[in-house]
Design a protein around this motif. Structure first.
Motif, short mmCIF file in Angstrom:
data_model
loop_
_atom_site.label_atom_id
_atom_site.label_comp_id
_atom_site.label_asym_id
_atom_site.label_seq_id
_atom_site.Cartn_x
_atom_site.Cartn_y
_atom_site.Cartn_z
N ASP A 1 47.43 33.32 44.88
CA ASP A 1 46.01 33.02 45.09
C ASP A 1 45.51 31.93 44.17
O ASP A 1 44.40 31.41 44.36
CB ASP A 1 45.15 34.28 44.95
CG ASP A 1 45.24 34.92 43.57
OD1 ASP A 1 46.37 35.13 43.11
OD2 ASP A 1 44.20 35.21 42.97
N HIS B 1 36.69 36.50 44.86
CA HIS B 1 37.64 37.29 44.08
C HIS B 1 38.95 36.52 43.83
O HIS B 1 39.33 35.65 44.60
CB HIS B 1 37.98 38.59 44.81
CG HIS B 1 36.83 39.53 44.93
ND1 HIS B 1 35.94 39.47 45.97
CD2 HIS B 1 36.43 40.56 44.13
CE1 HIS B 1 35.02 40.42 45.82
NE2 HIS B 1 35.30 41.09 44.71
N SER C 1 43.07 37.68 42.26
CA SER C 1 43.91 38.84 42.04
C SER C 1 43.90 39.22 40.55
O SER C 1 43.69 38.37 39.68
CB SER C 1 45.33 38.55 42.49
OG SER C 1 45.93 37.57 41.65
N THR D 1 37.07 44.65 38.21
CA THR D 1 38.09 44.69 39.25
C THR D 1 37.69 45.71 40.32
O THR D 1 37.44 46.88 40.00
CB THR D 1 39.47 45.08 38.67
OG1 THR D 1 39.86 44.10 37.71
CG2 THR D 1 40.51 45.16 39.77
N ARG E 1 40.86 48.81 46.32
CA ARG E 1 41.05 48.62 47.76
C ARG E 1 39.90 49.24 48.54
O ARG E 1 39.40 50.31 48.18
CB ARG E 1 42.37 49.24 48.21
CG ARG E 1 43.61 48.53 47.69
CD ARG E 1 44.86 49.22 48.19
NE ARG E 1 46.05 48.46 47.89
CZ ARG E 1 46.75 48.56 46.77
NH1 ARG E 1 46.34 49.39 45.81
NH2 ARG E 1 47.83 47.83 46.58
N GLY F 1 43.48 46.34 52.05
CA GLY F 1 43.48 45.16 51.22
C GLY F 1 44.10 45.39 49.85
O GLY F 1 44.84 46.34 49.63
N GLU F 2 43.78 44.49 48.93
CA GLU F 2 44.32 44.53 47.58
C GLU F 2 43.17 44.51 46.57
O GLU F 2 42.07 44.03 46.87
CB GLU F 2 45.24 43.33 47.32
CG GLU F 2 46.48 43.29 48.20
CD GLU F 2 47.45 44.41 47.89
OE1 GLU F 2 47.41 44.90 46.73
OE2 GLU F 2 48.22 44.80 48.77
N PRO F 3 43.38 45.01 45.36
CA PRO F 3 42.34 44.93 44.33
C PRO F 3 41.99 43.47 44.04
O PRO F 3 42.83 42.57 44.17
CB PRO F 3 43.00 45.59 43.11
CG PRO F 3 44.07 46.46 43.67
CD PRO F 3 44.57 45.76 44.90
N GLY F 4 40.74 43.23 43.67
CA GLY F 4 40.29 41.87 43.37
C GLY F 4 39.33 41.85 42.20
O GLY F 4 38.63 42.83 41.94
#
Length: 275
Positions: free
Chosen positions: A206, A218, A220, A250, A253, A259-262
């Motif tokens: 990212d 966001h 990563s 942070t 999800r 999704g993924e943590p951001g």
């Protein structure tokens, strides 16, 4: 007395108009406004505004090393120009030209250049597979005697006009590219070269690719962690304190599994400023 059919049709249409106006023009909007006032939703419904913008829309902080940097944006984070670059994984050949309006970088070269720059900024190895050491796509145009088969007769490093990243390919000297030359049209077979970069680059994906909207606020956790040492050094803060702020900002999800943590960059940078 029997109502004429034409009048009955108009009365029915008027009733439908009144009902739909009441339901869709009044009841539904009021219901949505009420839902938007519920705890946990009111901030988003109001635009999630902060003292310097909306936390839902990314901003660029690349000109100040004291801040965490956002991911790249094809639109420069302009809300009225949301969109992607429309370049895909097959975009590996640059258009080299003396005319700035004609010349353009492939997606591969953009990724390579961003990775090299991020590595230099953060003090890590910015190399990636299929990238040259000077930050362009490591791509050759290989010419075969019989089109796609037979002995190799010529090799060109299509993204470099200077010294090629390889001296020779399968025993054939590699030539630098010439501006405004279309090596695919000349019969060259485009051949990316992986190189010896690690399978897992130190610079996260990212950090080198833009989001589909160009407005993603966001990054990563891995990209935030990569920047933590620089931010702590520039601000004279303890590294553990900076990491604590990253953890506080942070998001997990969606629904626990989507999704993924951001890490919200704007909110994190505001927290660094004590705002």
């Amino acid at each position: 007395m029997r109502v004429p059919s034409w009048l009955a049709q108009h009365i029915a249409a008027l009733r439908a108009l009144l009902v739909l106006t009441a339901v869709l023009g009044l009841a539904y909007p009021l219901l949505m406004v009420g839902i938007g006032r519920l705890p946990g939703l009111s901030g988003t419904a109001a635009g999630s505004m902060t003292p310097v913008g909306s936390s839902l829309i990314g901003q660029s902080f690349d000109d100040d090393p004291r801040y965490f940097h956002s991911r790249p944006s094809a639109t420069g984070y302009a809300p009225t120009a949301t969109g992607a670059s429309n370049l895909g994984p097959e975009s590996v050949v640059d258009i080299l030209s003396d005319d700035p309006e004609t010349a353009s970088q492939s997606l591969l070269t953009q990724v390579c250049a961003r990775s090299l720059a991020a590595g230099e900024l953060e003090g890590v190895d910015g190399s990636r597979p299929y990238c040259t050491s000077d930050g362009v796509g490591a791509v050759l145009a290989v010419f075969y005697r019989d089109g796609f088969t037979g002995p190799i007769t010529r090799v060109v490093s299509v993204n470099q006009t200077g010294t090629p990243f390889l001296a020779a390919y399968q025993g054939v000297p590699v030539e630098p590219a010439v501006n405004d030359e279309d090596y695919v049209a000349l019969g060259g077979v485009i051949t990316p070269i992986r190189g010896d970069a690690p399978d897992q680059p130190a610079v996260p994906a990212d950090a080198v690719t833009a989001s589909g909207s160009g407005l993603d606020p966001h990054i990563s956790p891995a990209y935030a962690e990569l920047q933590a040492f620089r931010v702590a050094r520039e601000r004279g803060l303890d590294l553990d304190r900076v990491r604590d702020l990253i953890a506080e900002h942070t998001d997990g999800r969606a629904l626990g599994f989507l999704g993924e943590p951001g890490v919200n960059v704007l909110e994190l940078n505001l927290a660094l400023d004590g705002r």
